[in-house]
Motif scaffolding. Sequence first.
Motif, PDB file in Angstrom:
ATOM      1  N   ARG A   1      61.622  61.675  38.720  1.00 28.01           N
ATOM      2  CA  ARG A   1      62.789  61.653  37.837  1.00 28.01           C
ATOM      3  C   ARG A   1      62.475  60.938  36.526  1.00 28.01           C
ATOM      4  NH1 ARG A   1      63.707  64.136  42.650  1.00 28.01           N
ATOM      5  NH2 ARG A   1      65.922  64.264  43.185  1.00 28.01           N
ATOM      6  N   SER A   2      61.700  59.855  36.626  1.00 26.15           N
ATOM      7  CA  SER A   2      61.478  59.066  35.413  1.00 26.15           C
ATOM      8  C   SER A   2      60.011  58.810  35.123  1.00 26.15           C
ATOM      9  CB  SER A   2      62.231  57.732  35.489  1.00 26.15           C
ATOM     10  OG  SER A   2      61.697  56.885  36.489  1.00 26.15           O
ATOM     11  N   LYS A   3      59.162  58.578  36.142  1.00 26.31           N
ATOM     12  CA  LYS A   3      57.809  58.141  35.815  1.00 26.31           C
ATOM     13  C   LYS A   3      56.856  58.227  37.001  1.00 26.31           C
ATOM     14  CE  LYS A   3      59.622  53.457  36.416  1.00 26.31           C
ATOM     15  NZ  LYS A   3      61.011  53.942  36.548  1.00 26.31           N
ATOM     16  N   ILE A   4      55.587  58.307  36.639  1.00 27.76           N
ATOM     17  CA  ILE A   4      54.477  58.119  37.563  1.00 27.76           C
ATOM     18  C   ILE A   4      53.758  56.863  37.088  1.00 27.76           C
ATOM     19  CG2 ILE A   4      52.323  59.073  38.477  1.00 27.76           C
ATOM     20  CD1 ILE A   4      53.538  61.842  37.388  1.00 27.76           C
ATOM     21  N   VAL A   5      53.667  55.868  37.944  1.00 31.20           N
ATOM     22  CA  VAL A   5      52.946  54.638  37.627  1.00 31.20           C
ATOM     23  C   VAL A   5      51.624  54.683  38.384  1.00 31.20           C
ATOM     24  CG1 VAL A   5      53.017  52.128  37.546  1.00 31.20           C
ATOM     25  CG2 VAL A   5      55.161  53.437  37.465  1.00 31.20           C
ATOM     26  N   ALA A   6      50.525  54.591  37.662  1.00 31.76           N
ATOM     27  CA  ALA A   6      49.203  54.677  38.280  1.00 31.76           C
ATOM     28  C   ALA A   6      48.488  53.344  38.171  1.00 31.76           C
ATOM     29  CB  ALA A   6      48.385  55.788  37.615  1.00 31.76           C
ATOM     30  N   VAL A   7      47.565  53.129  39.105  1.00 34.04           N
ATOM     31  CA  VAL A   7      46.845  51.863  39.194  1.00 34.04           C
ATOM     32  C   VAL A   7      45.365  52.127  38.970  1.00 34.04           C
ATOM     33  CG1 VAL A   7      46.350  49.845  40.632  1.00 34.04           C
ATOM     34  CG2 VAL A   7      48.569  51.015  40.830  1.00 34.04           C
ATOM     35  N   GLY A   8      44.771  51.435  38.017  1.00 34.71           N
ATOM     36  CA  GLY A   8      43.361  51.593  37.722  1.00 34.71           C
ATOM     37  C   GLY A   8      42.506  50.548  38.418  1.00 34.71           C
ATOM     38  N   LYS A   9      41.281  50.932  38.756  1.00 38.65           N
ATOM     39  CA  LYS A   9      40.268  50.012  39.303  1.00 38.65           C
ATOM     40  C   LYS A   9      40.782  49.245  40.514  1.00 38.65           C
ATOM     41  CE  LYS A   9      37.987  49.488  34.828  1.00 38.65           C
ATOM     42  NZ  LYS A   9      37.508  48.556  33.770  1.00 38.65           N
ATOM     43  N   ASN A  10      41.410  49.961  41.441  1.00 39.37           N
ATOM     44  CA  ASN A  10      41.960  49.322  42.633  1.00 39.37           C
ATOM     45  C   ASN A  10      41.017  49.383  43.822  1.00 39.37           C
ATOM     46  OD1 ASN A  10      43.973  47.801  43.899  1.00 39.37           O
ATOM     47  ND2 ASN A  10      44.953  49.622  44.761  1.00 39.37           N
ATOM     48  N   TYR A  11      39.824  49.918  43.635  1.00 43.61           N
ATOM     49  CA  TYR A  11      38.747  49.857  44.617  1.00 43.61           C
ATOM     50  C   TYR A  11      37.556  49.207  43.913  1.00 43.61           C
ATOM     51  CZ  TYR A  11      41.175  53.264  47.649  1.00 43.61           C
ATOM     52  OH  TYR A  11      42.071  53.912  48.467  1.00 43.61           O
ATOM     53  N   ALA A  12      36.982  48.181  44.515  1.00 43.19           N
ATOM     54  CA  ALA A  12      35.904  47.443  43.858  1.00 43.19           C
ATOM     55  C   ALA A  12      34.714  48.334  43.541  1.00 43.19           C
ATOM     56  CB  ALA A  12      35.465  46.270  44.740  1.00 43.19           C
ATOM     57  N   ASP A  13      34.400  49.275  44.449  1.00 47.47           N
ATOM     58  CA  ASP A  13      33.236  50.135  44.204  1.00 47.47           C
ATOM     59  C   ASP A  13      33.472  51.078  43.030  1.00 47.47           C
ATOM     60  OD1 ASP A  13      35.118  51.632  45.594  1.00 47.47           O
ATOM     61  OD2 ASP A  13      33.735  52.359  47.127  1.00 47.47           O
ATOM     62  N   HIS A  14      34.726  51.504  42.839  1.00 49.40           N
ATOM     63  CA  HIS A  14      35.031  52.351  41.686  1.00 49.40           C
ATOM     64  C   HIS A  14      34.984  51.545  40.393  1.00 49.40           C
ATOM     65  CE1 HIS A  14      36.770  55.327  39.068  1.00 49.40           C
ATOM     66  NE2 HIS A  14      37.843  54.581  38.847  1.00 49.40           N
ATOM     67  N   ALA A  15      35.512  50.322  40.416  1.00 50.62           N
ATOM     68  CA  ALA A  15      35.432  49.471  39.225  1.00 50.62           C
ATOM     69  C   ALA A  15      33.976  49.280  38.805  1.00 50.62           C
ATOM     70  CB  ALA A  15      36.096  48.123  39.495  1.00 50.62           C
TER      71      ALA A  15
ATOM     72  N   GLY B   1      32.991  48.110  35.085  1.00 52.01           N
ATOM     73  CA  GLY B   1      33.972  47.053  34.858  1.00 52.01           C
ATOM     74  C   GLY B   1      34.129  46.161  36.067  1.00 52.01           C
ATOM     75  N   GLU B   2      34.874  45.084  35.876  1.00 48.31           N
ATOM     76  CA  GLU B   2      35.175  44.156  36.944  1.00 48.31           C
ATOM     77  C   GLU B   2      36.528  44.498  37.572  1.00 48.31           C
ATOM     78  OE1 GLU B   2      33.082  41.822  37.975  1.00 48.31           O
ATOM     79  OE2 GLU B   2      31.620  42.412  36.436  1.00 48.31           O
ATOM     80  N   VAL B   3      36.709  44.035  38.795  1.00 47.19           N
ATOM     81  CA  VAL B   3      38.011  44.176  39.439  1.00 47.19           C
ATOM     82  C   VAL B   3      39.017  43.307  38.680  1.00 47.19           C
ATOM     83  CG1 VAL B   3      39.327  43.715  41.532  1.00 47.19           C
ATOM     84  CG2 VAL B   3      37.021  44.675  41.694  1.00 47.19           C
ATOM     85  N   PRO B   4      40.154  43.859  38.249  1.00 47.07           N
ATOM     86  CA  PRO B   4      41.131  43.067  37.488  1.00 47.07           C
ATOM     87  C   PRO B   4      41.790  42.001  38.350  1.00 47.07           C
ATOM     88  CG  PRO B   4      42.016  45.235  37.992  1.00 47.07           C
ATOM     89  CD  PRO B   4      40.579  45.256  38.431  1.00 47.07           C
TER      90      PRO B   4
ATOM     91  N   ASN C   1      44.880  41.183  38.179  1.00 45.27           N
ATOM     92  CA  ASN C   1      46.178  41.752  38.535  1.00 45.27           C
ATOM     93  C   ASN C   1      46.072  43.266  38.427  1.00 45.27           C
ATOM     94  OD1 ASN C   1      47.856  39.254  38.767  1.00 45.27           O
ATOM     95  ND2 ASN C   1      47.242  39.031  36.610  1.00 45.27           N
ATOM     96  N   PRO C   2      46.965  44.011  39.092  1.00 43.51           N
ATOM     97  CA  PRO C   2      46.898  45.471  39.006  1.00 43.51           C
ATOM     98  C   PRO C   2      46.908  45.968  37.564  1.00 43.51           C
ATOM     99  CG  PRO C   2      48.403  44.823  40.749  1.00 43.51           C
ATOM    100  CD  PRO C   2      48.023  43.554  40.026  1.00 43.51           C
ATOM    101  N   LEU C   3      46.021  46.897  37.282  1.00 39.15           N
ATOM    102  CA  LEU C   3      45.930  47.527  35.964  1.00 39.15           C
ATOM    103  C   LEU C   3      46.798  48.781  35.994  1.00 39.15           C
ATOM    104  CD1 LEU C   3      44.624  47.885  33.162  1.00 39.15           C
ATOM    105  CD2 LEU C   3      42.700  49.016  34.310  1.00 39.15           C
ATOM    106  N   LEU C   4      47.895  48.782  35.246  1.00 40.14           N
ATOM    107  CA  LEU C   4      48.890  49.850  35.336  1.00 40.14           C
ATOM    108  C   LEU C   4      48.855  50.754  34.110  1.00 40.14           C
ATOM    109  CD1 LEU C   4      51.984  47.806  36.612  1.00 40.14           C
ATOM    110  CD2 LEU C   4      50.176  48.900  37.969  1.00 40.14           C
ATOM    111  N   PHE C   5      49.126  52.031  34.332  1.00 41.72           N
ATOM    112  CA  PHE C   5      49.322  52.978  33.240  1.00 41.72           C
ATOM    113  C   PHE C   5      50.266  54.065  33.726  1.00 41.72           C
ATOM    114  CE2 PHE C   5      45.554  54.261  35.584  1.00 41.72           C
ATOM    115  CZ  PHE C   5      45.698  55.621  35.766  1.00 41.72           C
ATOM    116  N   PHE C   6      50.749  54.882  32.798  1.00 45.78           N
ATOM    117  CA  PHE C   6      51.719  55.923  33.119  1.00 45.78           C
ATOM    118  C   PHE C   6      51.096  57.309  33.011  1.00 45.78           C
ATOM    119  CE2 PHE C   6      54.656  52.626  31.370  1.00 45.78           C
ATOM    120  CZ  PHE C   6      55.439  52.439  32.504  1.00 45.78           C
ATOM    121  N   LYS C   7      51.620  58.216  33.810  1.00 50.00           N
ATOM    122  CA  LYS C   7      51.411  59.646  33.629  1.00 50.00           C
ATOM    123  C   LYS C   7      52.803  60.274  33.524  1.00 50.00           C
ATOM    124  CE  LYS C   7      47.958  61.629  36.094  1.00 50.00           C
ATOM    125  NZ  LYS C   7      46.636  61.678  35.444  1.00 50.00           N
ATOM    126  N   PRO C   8      53.028  61.213  32.593  1.00 49.58           N
ATOM    127  CA  PRO C   8      54.357  61.817  32.475  1.00 49.58           C
ATOM    128  C   PRO C   8      54.611  62.818  33.602  1.00 49.58           C
ATOM    129  CG  PRO C   8      52.851  62.861  30.946  1.00 49.58           C
ATOM    130  CD  PRO C   8      52.087  61.734  31.582  1.00 49.58           C
TER     131      PRO C   8
END
Length: 260
Positions: free
Chosen positions: A60-74, A79-82, A84-91
């Motif tokens: 209805r309003s948003k998709i909130v996505a989390v970046g680098k939430n697996y250490a092996d992917h970071a 990059g390093e594991v953040p 705090n959660p690294l957040l971004f949006f997808k429409p």
Amino acid sequence: MRIARFTTGDDPRFALVQQEGDRTFLAVLGGDPLSMPAMPTGERVELGDGVRLLAPVIPRSKIVAVGKNYADHAKEMGGEVPANPLLFFKPNTAVVGPDDPIVLPEFTREVSYEAELAVVISKVCKDVEPEHVRSYVLGYTVANDVTARDAQRTDGQWARAKGFDTSCPLGPWIDTDLDPEDVGVRSYVNGVLKQDGRTADMVFDVPFLVSYISRAMTLLPGDVILTGTPAGVGRIEHGDRVEVEVEGLGTLANPVFRRD
């Protein structure tokens, strides 16, 4: 319980997914289960010719996505594991469903797949404690956080890289009973295994993520949270077929297409 959204050529409808041997049936629901109790109408249709599964939810309003939430992917992204959660949006215009094409936009030549578990919110959620999160979750679905890597590097902000049309396949249905604590998250390109992780390896688990996000912004019914991807991301090209699998939930498959 599994909730699907489908069409037989008319307006989209919702249904409960019922498995009988090797046959799958859709028990049609009246209305939208995000806004009213899921009440079967008595009609059943068999999944097959003439029945098309759609993305199980259009946020209805948003998709909130989390970046680098697996250490092996970071690590693989340099990059390093953040802390705090690294957040971004997808429409919500990025959402497509099972078997819909991922259309590679003209501005990018380096597009990646990202297999993810997605959380679907069931009711207004604000300042919720982690131990109370489950009562705000309708269920879980499979997601592919398709990303234009070159645009991600050059833009600074991730709006184009993560938000272009068809960059958020969701499906095949919502599973209300899945336990997200430790399930496999895998991707395949043209049948070849590319990612093989487990949600137990997430830096921030589902209850923490929903609680953390709800402290910054109100989550509404139908909002979707993408929980991050394990290592093994890579490029997709015109003609590829990408499959994303969450153990115990199902598989989401999409062809890849470029117009130019």
